[in-house]
Design a protein around this motif. Structure first.
Motif, short mmCIF file in Angstrom:
data_model
loop_
_atom_site.label_atom_id
_atom_site.label_comp_id
_atom_site.label_asym_id
_atom_site.label_seq_id
_atom_site.Cartn_x
_atom_site.Cartn_y
_atom_site.Cartn_z
N ARG A 602 -48.89 110.57 -16.77
CA ARG A 602 -49.06 111.30 -15.00
C ARG A 602 -48.54 110.85 -14.46
N ASP A 603 -48.13 109.41 -13.89
CA ASP A 603 -48.24 108.20 -13.39
C ASP A 603 -47.28 107.00 -13.54
N THR A 604 -45.77 107.41 -13.73
CA THR A 604 -45.38 106.46 -14.81
C THR A 604 -45.31 104.91 -13.65
N THR A 605 -45.20 104.90 -12.57
CA THR A 605 -44.96 104.03 -11.52
C THR A 605 -46.15 102.87 -11.48
N CYS A 606 -46.58 103.15 -13.11
CA CYS A 606 -48.06 102.44 -12.42
C CYS A 606 -47.96 102.20 -13.46
N MET A 607 -48.56 100.87 -14.44
CA MET A 607 -49.05 100.69 -16.15
C MET A 607 -50.91 100.13 -16.08
N LEU A 608 -52.00 100.36 -16.75
CA LEU A 608 -52.75 99.83 -16.82
C LEU A 608 -53.04 99.00 -18.02
N ILE A 609 -53.53 97.27 -17.18
CA ILE A 609 -53.82 96.10 -18.30
C ILE A 609 -55.30 96.75 -18.12
N ASN A 610 -56.12 96.01 -19.81
CA ASN A 610 -57.34 96.25 -20.18
C ASN A 610 -57.51 95.40 -21.00
N VAL A 611 -59.26 94.36 -20.96
CA VAL A 611 -59.51 93.74 -22.06
C VAL A 611 -60.83 94.46 -22.20
N PHE A 612 -61.03 94.23 -23.74
CA PHE A 612 -62.51 94.66 -24.65
C PHE A 612 -62.57 93.53 -25.04
N TYR A 613 -63.92 92.65 -24.77
CA TYR A 613 -64.58 91.50 -25.25
C TYR A 613 -65.84 92.07 -25.72
N GLY A 628 -63.47 99.39 -21.06
CA GLY A 628 -63.59 98.13 -20.91
C GLY A 628 -63.45 97.47 -19.71
N THR A 629 -62.21 96.69 -18.54
CA THR A 629 -61.88 96.20 -17.55
C THR A 629 -60.75 96.35 -17.53
N PRO A 630 -60.73 98.39 -16.96
CA PRO A 630 -58.76 98.82 -17.15
C PRO A 630 -58.78 98.01 -14.99
N THR A 631 -57.43 97.78 -15.06
CA THR A 631 -57.13 97.63 -13.34
C THR A 631 -55.37 97.87 -13.38
N VAL A 632 -54.88 98.96 -12.57
CA VAL A 632 -53.85 99.70 -11.87
C VAL A 632 -52.92 98.64 -11.77
N ILE A 633 -51.75 98.19 -12.36
CA ILE A 633 -50.89 97.49 -11.67
C ILE A 633 -50.02 98.32 -11.03
N LEU A 635 -45.73 99.14 -11.09
CA LEU A 635 -44.99 98.30 -11.38
C LEU A 635 -43.80 98.22 -10.25
N GLY A 636 -43.75 99.29 -9.51
CA GLY A 636 -42.44 99.37 -8.11
C GLY A 636 -41.54 99.62 -8.86
N PHE A 637 -40.71 100.54 -10.14
CA PHE A 637 -40.18 101.42 -10.19
C PHE A 637 -41.19 102.27 -11.35
N ASP A 638 -40.45 103.57 -11.85
CA ASP A 638 -40.34 104.52 -12.29
C ASP A 638 -40.28 104.02 -14.15
N ALA A 639 -41.54 103.23 -14.90
CA ALA A 639 -41.05 103.27 -15.65
C ALA A 639 -40.39 104.53 -17.34
N SER A 640 -40.18 105.48 -16.60
CA SER A 640 -39.45 106.56 -17.80
C SER A 640 -38.32 106.71 -17.21
N GLU A 641 -37.16 105.93 -16.01
CA GLU A 641 -36.23 105.83 -16.17
C GLU A 641 -35.42 105.01 -17.05
N ALA A 642 -36.16 103.48 -17.16
CA ALA A 642 -34.79 103.02 -17.44
C ALA A 642 -36.01 102.49 -18.28
N PHE A 643 -35.14 101.43 -20.00
CA PHE A 643 -35.80 100.29 -20.02
C PHE A 643 -35.91 99.22 -19.54
N HIS A 644 -37.50 98.90 -19.41
CA HIS A 644 -38.09 97.10 -18.72
C HIS A 644 -39.06 96.81 -20.09
#
Length: 718
Positions: A602-613, A628-633, A635-644
């Protein structure tokens, strides 16, 4: 095995009402019980009770004392305590003439059918290993059967120590027992009478009103919390040994060889408020095959009081192990450090409630003088580890030991035969159901302050789980360790890389295509949804495709190996659209630990990082929370438009997330969780979440959706 009840661990209000009204029984005596030797009477009651749960035996015995047998004697005069087999002390496999500790999914489904699963070749081939708790329960019941077979009692009531007798039990048995006597007189003695069960399927009210007092089981989950077994029935069961699989499952398979009856309603229930310490081996399998769409995390029921605990001792006396054990008990534990952060030391010394941690183990800055001061001025518990049971506190800490009151100090030797019992008694908490976490000594690690130049954009934190191992305090920076691992990782000769890149074969020895699912996943993973062409990137496809357990199918690639630390990366182009989830992550269960990258469609300009311990050795089944402990980062680009390139750099002292080689987020220890420390499996997948709050509502018009993968790489220590 009541799998259905495990899906919702809350106790219904009606069960609490039934339990509270048990003291007002419809009848206080029954001719079914007799202390005189009769041909058809219950002359013995066995209560299966663990040595470390004597209070349960007391509760059951007190309850039996309120009821009477035919001649007026209290039922507790018929009761005998049977010391249950304790899973914690099992050594090696069970006796092969008594129990084979495996079974199949097909055998489970024969007893407890699931509307979305069939007994097919796959179910017959799915073998399940019993948990230690299931093995211990099975052996306990088998040993009681042996006692019954060798006795002269025609019938015996068997109770597990978390069961209670309902207010209608004596009345139902009294009225039904004439049927048992009549059957015995004509040579059709009842071998097994179920008093505790849960029926499945619908039944009309008129049928419930007209059903007989005794009937043969047809459909349901037949539990062994409370049941009556004849001497002949015990002999028949023993003749069929070895059992295989959980004992309540196996005994159902013996119905054709037994005369089995059930009361018209369950009259033995599990006592509310007592959490079972059993661990059900079938649950992870049902989750993987898609039989469960939701699950409840396994949590700690009772934790020690949040008084500060100081643990000191000489090197080699099990300090790291004690720290892990305290963590398993649900305490935030700062351990094996040269120093504490200054504000934490101040809070500890002053006895302030602003402490972050509950326990402090092997902290170099807590000198003997400071420990003595803390013990004399604040309310703490003191644990001193020793090499042997005969050793005494070392001279530097002798004064602190002598100042502390006896009930607030503990010598914990490394050779203690039952350290959980020693520690649980000292902390006045429940004896844990998890194995003692034997750990190699880590030694004190050097702590350093994070400089301003080290700061990395932290992103936007979302709601965290409520967990004993998450620090929920604004501005808390975690603990940064000054070690060589702080440098950017370089692949050493002692490490091995497993890789895959587009146009090459996915090596079976390193990778596999998943063929399972998990409860919150709308899709079932299928190998056929993964395409690996000779030219170009691989493709994982999510499509609308009905199966018995899901309406969608997706795809996932996983490593065959589990890793402990390393670098894990992939070059991806993700699909966009609400409801879609692309995952690049490391994961394990028992205990659950996980490190995630997730990109939501729904928003490919961000990624979610998370840790479960969750802490503990393999086999410790703790799964606090599912956010867990999710954080939204951003990206500064659209991850659906090109490989990263996306990377998880997981080291003992930190985790860094990188995108196209640039570090976009870092977590150090206790920022806000400890760093996962158990072997984890590397995964890449495409799926759709049941949670619309998390991923948005899936628009099936965007299907099929495709995740493209250009490369996978994992560095693993050998």
């Amino acid at each position: 095995m009541n799998v259905n009840s495990l899906q919702d661990l809350s106790v219904p209000l009606r069960d609490r009402v039934r339990y509270r009204t048990r003291r007002l029984p419809a009848r206080r005596w029954s001719r079914a019980f007799s202390s005189h030797h009769e041909n058809t009477a219950i002359e013995r009651i066995y209560v299966i009770n663990l040595d470390r749960a004597q209070e349960r035996w007391t509760m059951v015995n007190r309850e039996l004392g309120r009821l009477r047998e035919a001649t007026g004697h209290p039922l507790h005069t018929l009761a005998r305590r049977f010391p249950a087999v304790d899973a914690r002390y099992l050594q090696g496999p069970p006796p092969p003439d008594l129990l084979v500790p495996t079974y199949t999914l097909a055998e489970q489904l024969q007893v407890d059918p699931h509307p979305h699963l069939t007994i097919d070749d796959a179910a017959r081939a799915t073998r399940i290993d019993m948990t230690p708790q299931e093995i211990a329960v099975a052996l306990s019941h088998i040993h009681v059967w042996q006692l019954i077979a060798a006795s002269n009692a025609p019938y015996t009531l068997i109770l597990e120590d978390d069961a209670y007798i309902t207010r209608t039990c004596m009345s139902v048995l009294h009225n039904a027992w004439s049927g048992i006597q009549e059957a015995s007189n004509v040579g059709h003695s009842v071998d097994l009478l179920y008093l505790s069960y849960q029926e499945t399927g619908e039944e009309t009210e008129s049928r419930r009103r007209t059903r007989p007092l005794l009937r043969r089981p047809t459909r349901g989950v037949w539990q062994l919390s409370g049941y009556i077994l004849s001497q002949a029935g015990a002999c028949k069961l023993l003749d069929q040994l070895p059992a295989h699989g959980p004992i309540d499952l196996w005994i159902n398979q013996q119905f054709p060889r037994l005369h089995v009856q059930m009361t018209d309603r369950p009259v033995i229930q599990q006592r509310p408020g007592i959490a079972s310490s059993n661990s059900y081996s079938v649950m992870p399998v049902l989750a993987k095959v898609g039989a469960l769409r939701r699950e409840s995390p396994q949590t700690l029921q009772h934790r020690p009081a949040r008084e500060p605990i100081l643990v000191i001792g000489e090197p080699g006396t099990g300090l790291t192990t004690v720290a892990k054990a305290l963590s398993v008990l649900g305490l935030r534990c700062a351990s094996d450090l040269t120093a504490l952060p200054a504000h934490e030391t101040q809070a500890l010394v002053r006895g302030s409630r602003r402490r972050v941690f509950d326990a402090y183990v092997n902290i170099g800055s807590l000198t003997p003088r400071e420990v003595t001061g803390i013990v004399s001025l604040t309310r703490v518990r003191l644990i001193i580890t020793t090499a042997t049971a005969t050793a005494q506190p070392s001279p530097p800490f002798q004064q602190a030991w002598e100042l502390q009151r006896p009930q607030r100090r503990l010598l914990l030797p490394a050779d203690d035969p039952d350290p959980w019992q020693t520690l649980a008694r000292f902390l006045a908490c429940d004896y844990p159901a998890h194995p003692w976490p034997s750990q190699p000594e880590q030694g004190q690690r050097h702590v350093t302050a994070r400089s301003h130049s080290d700061a990395i954009p932290s992103g936007r934190a979302l709601a965290w789980d409520t967990s004993p191992w998450i620090v929920q305090r604004a501005g808390w920076p975690g603990i940064t360790l000054k070690t060589p691992a702080r440098q950017d990782p370089v692949l050493q000769p002692s490490q091995k890389a497993i890789t895959w890149h587009e146009g090459t074969r996915l090596e079976d020895s390193h990778w596999y295509l998943r063929e399972d699912t998990f409860p919150s996943n709308k899709a079932l993973f299928r190998p056929g949804n993964a395409t690996l062409p000779l030219h170009g990137p691989a493709a994982l496809t999510l499509r609308e495709e009905a199966t018995r357990v899901r309406d969608l199918t997706g795809a996932a690639i996983a490593s065959r190996l589990s890793f402990t630390y390393g670098s894990f990366n992939a070059r991806l182009r993700v699909p966009s659209g609400p409801g879609l989830v692309t995952g690049l992550f490391l994961h394990r269960n028992g205990p659950r630990q996980e490190i995630d990258i997730e990109i939501l469609g729904r928003d490919t300009t961000c990624m979610l990082i998370n840790v479960f311990y969750n802490p503990g050795n393999p086999g410790t089944r703790l799964e606090h929370g599912y956010r867990g402990t999710p954080t939204v980062i951003d990206l500064g680009f659209d991850a659906s438009e090109a490989f990263h390139a996306y990377e998880i750099d997981w080291q003992p002292d930190y985790i860094r997330w990188r995108v196209d080689g640039t570090t976009v987020h870092e977590r150090v220890t206790w920022d806000p969780t400890p760093i996962p420390d158990q072997p984890l499996e590397f995964n890449v997948n495409l799926w759709s979440s049941e949670s619309t709050e998390f991923a948005g509502p899936l628009d099936k018009q965007i299907l099929p959706a495709v995740l493209e993968i250009a490369s996978l790489k994992a560095h693993r220590p050998t």
